[in-house]
Design an enzyme around this catalytic site. Structure first.
Site, PDB file in Angstrom:
ATOM      1  N   LYS A   1      71.047 -38.880  -5.119  1.00  0.00           N
ATOM      2  CA  LYS A   1      69.756 -38.202  -5.310  1.00  0.00           C
ATOM      3  C   LYS A   1      69.078 -38.686  -6.595  1.00  0.00           C
ATOM      4  O   LYS A   1      67.884 -38.960  -6.623  1.00  0.00           O
ATOM      5  CB  LYS A   1      69.956 -36.682  -5.335  1.00  0.00           C
ATOM      6  CG  LYS A   1      70.272 -36.128  -3.942  1.00  0.00           C
ATOM      7  CD  LYS A   1      70.791 -34.703  -3.951  1.00  0.00           C
ATOM      8  CE  LYS A   1      71.193 -34.283  -2.539  1.00  0.00           C
ATOM      9  NZ  LYS A   1      71.848 -32.988  -2.454  1.00  0.00           N
TER      10      LYS A   1
ATOM     11  N   GLN B   1      73.494 -28.334  -6.661  1.00  0.00           N
ATOM     12  CA  GLN B   1      74.333 -28.861  -5.581  1.00  0.00           C
ATOM     13  C   GLN B   1      75.360 -27.808  -5.160  1.00  0.00           C
ATOM     14  O   GLN B   1      76.106 -27.296  -5.990  1.00  0.00           O
ATOM     15  CB  GLN B   1      75.043 -30.143  -6.065  1.00  0.00           C
ATOM     16  CG  GLN B   1      75.834 -30.854  -4.988  1.00  0.00           C
ATOM     17  CD  GLN B   1      74.951 -31.441  -3.897  1.00  0.00           C
ATOM     18  OE1 GLN B   1      73.915 -32.045  -4.169  1.00  0.00           O
ATOM     19  NE2 GLN B   1      75.349 -31.272  -2.654  1.00  0.00           N
TER      20      GLN B   1
ATOM     21  N   ASP C   1      64.772 -27.465  -2.474  1.00  0.00           N
ATOM     22  CA  ASP C   1      65.796 -27.422  -1.418  1.00  0.00           C
ATOM     23  C   ASP C   1      65.384 -26.450  -0.305  1.00  0.00           C
ATOM     24  O   ASP C   1      66.027 -26.406   0.743  1.00  0.00           O
ATOM     25  CB  ASP C   1      67.135 -26.954  -2.015  1.00  0.00           C
ATOM     26  CG  ASP C   1      68.248 -27.953  -1.745  1.00  0.00           C
ATOM     27  OD1 ASP C   1      67.987 -28.948  -1.039  1.00  0.00           O
ATOM     28  OD2 ASP C   1      69.372 -27.739  -2.231  1.00  0.00           O
TER      29      ASP C   1
END
Ligand code: NAP
Length: 287
Positions: A53, A97, A120
């Site tokens: 990422k 994460q 997200d």
């Protein structure tokens, strides 16, 4: 029939090219999109995901800031970092994460991220906006799946039956909602579904988000169906140890009309949609 492959890697390159141009235009206006990536602990798979990422941000000219916290981090410490990132004007998107260590509540973390930086798409505000048809940030994997459908000319699914296997907040539910907004007739299946093959065989579009290696076999798929494989599973070393999806690719490609490979399918599109959401967040911060 041999299915046409939807090449997620190639599509991701194309979309990232467009994002890079938009990032350059935004920079010319004095704003560099910035993503904060937070990793708690040292889970090897998570380390690979965050590395990819961060690298993807650099490739399109975005800033990224990596925060690595030890596995012993308390919930209060992580929430304090989220607060700090929420207040940081150079950060437009925040990605924590998951999974996080068990002393930290994933729900508390998601709820603490500012809805304006929720790239997200997991915050209740984002999920609610998607539900009522006014999406802002949508979870990246479902968005990536829809881009793949668009690429093969299936942006309007009127008259099509889409079957989603999986009902997670991350994948199953948001993709079902996006398919519904694209006018598909949608069925959501899960571990309590009876006679799954009788349902999957009706699917014009079949989305597999189960988390079980090679779970979807050829006999579960209708001739000519579009099969999108979200799963990422590692086979045991005794079976070669390679990465596979939820779909038995070799068997199903003889039946399907289109199919996504693993690796090289949904995965690269997921990261690309994270970049797209970060760009959107930076644009919104300008207003
Ligand atoms: P998850 O939260 O574990 O959800 C799995 C879903 O599959 C659940 O809804 C579960 O039903 C359902 N399920 C399990 N066994 C089933 C069965 N025998 N029949 C029907 N449904 C069944 O997983 P997730 O986060 O949605 O992820 C799904 C997969 O996608 C994983 O392999 C994950 O690694 C992968 N993934 C890939 C990407 C990418 O970028 N490509 C991104 C995210 C996730 P219940 O709800 O009833 O338990």
């Amino acid at each position: 029939m041999t299915a046409q492959i939807i090449d997620g890697k190639a599509l991701a390159e194309k979309v990232r090219g467009r994002i890079a141009e938009d990032v350059a235009a935004l920079k010319a206006r004095g704003v560099t999109p910035g993503l904060a990536v937070v990793l708690v602990g040292d889970d090897p798979a998570s380390q690979v995901y965050v590395k990819n990422k961060v690298a993807a941000c650099a490739n399109v000219g975005m800033n990224s800031v990596m925060h690595r916290l030890p596995a012993s981090t308390s919930e209060a410490e992580l929430l304090a970092l989220v607060d700090q990132l929420n207040a940081d004007k150079t950060i437009h998107g925040i990605l924590v994460q998951f999974p996080v260590p068990k002393q930290i509540s994933q729900e508390h973390v998601i709820a603490r991220i500012s809805p304006d930086k929720d790239v997200d798409g997991l915050h209740a505000d984002s999920a609610g906006a998607l539900m009522i048809g006014t999406p802002k940030f949508v979870s990246c994997t479902p968005l990536g799946c829809m881009e793949m459908l668009k690429e093969i000319g299936m942006q309007d699914l009127r008259g099509k039956h889409a079957v989603v296997i999986g009902r997670s907040n991350l994948v199953g539910k948001p993709i079902a909602m996006l398919l519904l907004h694209a006018n598909a007739t949608v069925t959501i299946c899960h571990s309590g579904t009876k006679d799954l093959p009788s349902i999957t065989r009706q699917a014009d579009v079949l989305i597999a988000a189960v988390g079980k290696a090679l779970f979807i076999k050829a006999e579960m798929v209708k001739n000519g169906a579009v099969v999108i494989d979200v799963g990422i599973n590692r086979l045991p070393e005794s079976s070669g140890g390679r990465l596979v999806g939820d779909v038995d690719f070799d068997g199903v490609k003889a039946v399907a009309g289109y199919i996504t490979p693993v690796p090289g399918g949904v995965g690269p599109m997921t990261i690309t949609m994270l970049l797209q959401n970060t760009l959107l967040a930076a644009r919104m911060a300008l207003r």
